[in-house]
Design a protein around this motif. Structure first.
Motif: not given
Length: 394
Positions: A205, A208-209, A213, A223, A226-229, A262-263, A266
């Protein structure tokens, strides 16, 4: 006869080299040593007083810290010799109490041991062999030696209580440092965090990027961020137990437990308060530096290195379209400055981790309560106990 003459010359040479230390008339050395002690005390007091205003006062440079620590380590054996000489020189007069010069030297020894705590870092790295135990045993030996000098040489109740309180402060700092080390090394958020991050990054997980994308969301220049975990804080709450290759982690697909990069990115769009205080993105970049620092730690603790996929993902996050460099600013110079700012903060986190006097990662409401309220109260109580015992002891 030649052997006796040679021994006589050797004894004379040793006497000439050491006689100046025991000579009570040598007041110049006493004055100079006193001045040095006052300078050291003033220096460390200022470093502690203005720790909130200066980066150098909060965390000394590692090279300066090592130099000061090694210099102070030479102080105890030399002062122990001078204390013995001063004590023996005053014993001939038949006085029960220590000579004034011996008391002054003992005061220096106790003050230097207190000052040493300002430069000795808390060993947090999971080392092989001796590890942190070697340094702890050395510190405990110094404190025990100073305690024997205080309680076996002081006779007056008032002097014994005063020197006993100074010794108690040295012992309290030792116990505090050992507690920090034990709690930190056994914490998933601190000492065990590097191995925990290895297990965290192995989860599918996290990466994810995909490269495609970013092209499909060409209008979104953030992007990847914002999607970095990558975990900033909270990953220690995912641990369910140990596993053969690290730790078993609970599922956190929606990042409700872990605060990720990412959280945070955002949240800057949905939370007006964060958007108002972080208009230049400094706080967001600082969180990214923390996440990258956690990834970097594995290289310093001989843990499995980053995989090829992790390396490519991290490189894309920094340099590719949709990452930090492309989304910082349209001006190349400003974007480059922000990129190097992230790298600088990452190395500062690394330096402060391995050269920390008070581990800031342990900061929590319970830590503040224990370290700044309960601990001083206990020390004050023990000081009162020492005063009572010294007053009633025969």
């Amino acid at each position: 006869m030649d052997g006796d003459a040679s021994c006589g010359k050797t004894s004379g040479l040793v006497w000439n080299l050491t006689s100046s230390y025991a000579d009570q008339s040598n007041e110049a050395s006493m004055v100079s040593a006193t001045v040095i002690m006052f300078i050291l005390a003033a220096l460390f007091f200022n470093l502690n007083l203005f720790s909130g205003l200066s980066d150098a006062s909060a965390i000394l440079d590692p090279k300066v810290r090592v130099a000061l620590s090694k210099a102070l380590s030479l102080f105890l054996p030399v002062m122990s010799y001078l204390f013995s000489e001063a004590k023996n020189a005053g014993a001939g007069a038949g006085a029960r109490e220590l000579p004034l010069r011996a008391q002054l030297i003992l005061t220096w020894m106790l003050l230097v041991e207190l000052l040493r705590n300002k430069v000795e870092a808390i060993p947090m790295q999971q080392q092989q062999g001796d590890g942190w135990h070697k340094g702890t045993v050395e510190r405990a030996g110094r404190v025990a030696w100073l305690g024997s000098l205080v309680f076996f040489n002081m006779r007056g109740a008032g002097r014994r209580a005063a020197f006993g309180i100074l010794w108690l402060l040295c012992g309290a700092k030792l116990v505090q440092g050992v507690t920090f080390t034990l709690v930190g090394n056994n914490s998933y958020a601190y000492g065990k965090n590097a191995r925990l991050i290895v297990s965290y990054m192995r989860a599918p997980r996290v990466l994810v990027v995909k490269h495609g994308d970013v092209d499909s969301h060409g209008d979104d220049h953030e992007l990847l961020l914002k999607t970095c975990r990558y975990a900033v804080v909270g990953e220690d709450k995912l641990v369910t137990g140990p596993s053969p290759d690290g730790y078993s982690l609970a599922a956190d697909d929606s990042a409700t437990t872990t605060t990720t990069v990412g959280k945070i990115w955002q949240l800057a769009e949905t939370d007006p308060f964060l958007a108002s205080i972080d208009q230049d993105g400094r706080l967001r970049r600082l969180c990214l530096s923390m996440a990258l620092f956690k990834l970097l730690r594995r290289s310093f603790e001989h843990l499995p290195p980053m995989s090829e996929a992790e390396t490519r993902d991290c490189r894309d996050l920094i340099f590719s379209r949709g990452g930090l460099y492309s989304s910082s600013s349209e001006e190349d110079q400003k974007a480059a400055e922000e990129l190097f700012e992230v790298m600088k903060d990452e190395t500062l986190f690394l330096s402060e981790y391995y050269h920390s006097v008070v581990p800031v990662a342990l900061a929590s409401p319970m830590f503040l309560l224990a370290n700044y309220l309960i601990f001083p109260a206990m020390v004050l109580l023990l000081c009162l106990v020492i005063v009572v015992l010294c007053a009633t002891a025969t």
